[in-house]
Design a protein around this motif. Sequence first.
Motif, short mmCIF file in Angstrom:
data_model
loop_
_atom_site.label_atom_id
_atom_site.label_comp_id
_atom_site.label_asym_id
_atom_site.label_seq_id
_atom_site.Cartn_x
_atom_site.Cartn_y
_atom_site.Cartn_z
N ALA A 1 0.81 -1.20 0.00
CA ALA A 1 0.00 0.00 0.00
C ALA A 1 0.85 1.26 0.00
O ALA A 1 1.93 1.30 0.60
N VAL A 2 0.35 2.28 -0.69
CA VAL A 2 0.94 3.60 -0.57
C VAL A 2 0.58 4.13 0.81
O VAL A 2 -0.59 4.22 1.16
N GLN A 3 1.58 4.50 1.60
CA GLN A 3 1.32 4.87 2.99
C GLN A 3 1.00 6.36 3.11
O GLN A 3 1.65 7.12 3.83
N VAL A 4 -0.04 6.74 2.37
CA VAL A 4 -0.59 8.09 2.38
C VAL A 4 -2.09 7.95 2.53
O VAL A 4 -2.74 7.27 1.72
N GLY A 5 -2.67 8.57 3.54
CA GLY A 5 -4.10 8.46 3.79
C GLY A 5 -4.91 9.37 2.89
O GLY A 5 -4.40 10.36 2.35
N ALA A 6 -6.19 9.07 2.76
CA ALA A 6 -7.07 9.84 1.89
C ALA A 6 -7.19 11.30 2.32
O ALA A 6 -7.36 12.20 1.49
N ALA A 7 -7.10 11.54 3.61
CA ALA A 7 -7.29 12.89 4.13
C ALA A 7 -6.03 13.75 4.10
O ALA A 7 -6.05 14.91 4.50
N GLY A 8 -4.92 13.18 3.63
CA GLY A 8 -3.66 13.93 3.60
C GLY A 8 -2.78 13.63 4.79
O GLY A 8 -2.07 14.50 5.28
N ASN A 9 -2.81 12.39 5.26
CA ASN A 9 -2.01 12.01 6.42
C ASN A 9 -0.98 10.95 6.04
O ASN A 9 -1.23 10.09 5.20
N CYS A 10 0.19 11.05 6.65
CA CYS A 10 1.24 10.04 6.47
C CYS A 10 0.97 8.91 7.45
O CYS A 10 0.93 9.14 8.67
N THR A 11 0.77 7.69 6.94
CA THR A 11 0.27 6.60 7.77
C THR A 11 1.34 5.65 8.28
O THR A 11 1.04 4.79 9.10
#
Length: 325
Positions: free
Chosen positions: A199-209
């Motif tokens: 997975a790309v570790q970038v959340g939908a809301a603009g967060n680094c996951t």
Amino acid sequence: MPVAALATVAAAVAVVAGIATPVATSTAAAPAGVTIVAGDAETTLSAVRVDGANVKFQGLTVRIPAAGEGVQAAAESTSGDLSITVSRSADGTVVVRTDKHEYAAASSSQAAPESHVAQAAAASTARANAAKTCTDSAYALSGWKLSSFKWYYNPAGAPAAVRAGAPASISAATTSLTRACGKKSIKLAPSYGGATAAAVQVGAAGNCTGNDGRNVIGWRAGSGRWLGMTCTYFKSINGRKTVTGTDTALNTQYKFFTSAKSCSGAYDLQSVVLHERGHSLGLNHVSQASHASAVMTPALAPCSVGKRSLGLGDYRGLAATYGVR
């Protein structure tokens, strides 16, 4: 919980256009005994929120890292660029840097073809202030280095319009990082590791996951107003910042194109990726008004393919970091 600036206590150094300039540093109140410090004069801590272990700025969210580590969230949007960089020193002090650039319709300082409102039936090859592409040497650095750039592509969720052409466009943007303006090749050796289900570790809301140590680019149905977003993690080793992982998400709520033959309100995938790759490799934003031809400005118009290659300043910033062959 809003973070309010309390007092100016020290001086820090920022690198802008290749020149070090002194900037103010501020302390701020923070939960659980954590000291928050503004890393430069442009960072206004009253615009930053600390929510438990998370630091938030204009919709971007990163977690407070461990001592000696840092993380940057950088997003290119339809109206400009945002970034927040949070690092933690050995004594636990948390240093926050924020960056916000916005642009509007064409003005005397912006060429019309690069205006945000520009639309076209065919993609435009025009570049704002194109005459300065190979003469404007300005750049800004984040201060880190990506020692080995092996990257992977996750095709899951790719829009149908670009599904077939996306791998080639992403590869072309990555390759473009090594040369510009007839100069010597930069000592970068990006290598493609292939398709991945990671997975790309970038959340939908603009967060680094998170950081799995793998450099992945892929797609996300984002809820924020961003075209592309990059999360970059780094460690400070012997005084040098080394990237340990960098992921880029492309937002499927917007239309992209890969062919310059036609366009209707879509954004050039290769240009977006090149800008985001610049963040991964340590480039920061430069002024749109003063350096419009640079890739690392906020302006990217719909239907423009004018920024598929580095400007001289972009090149010089990478050359200063990685050297040339």
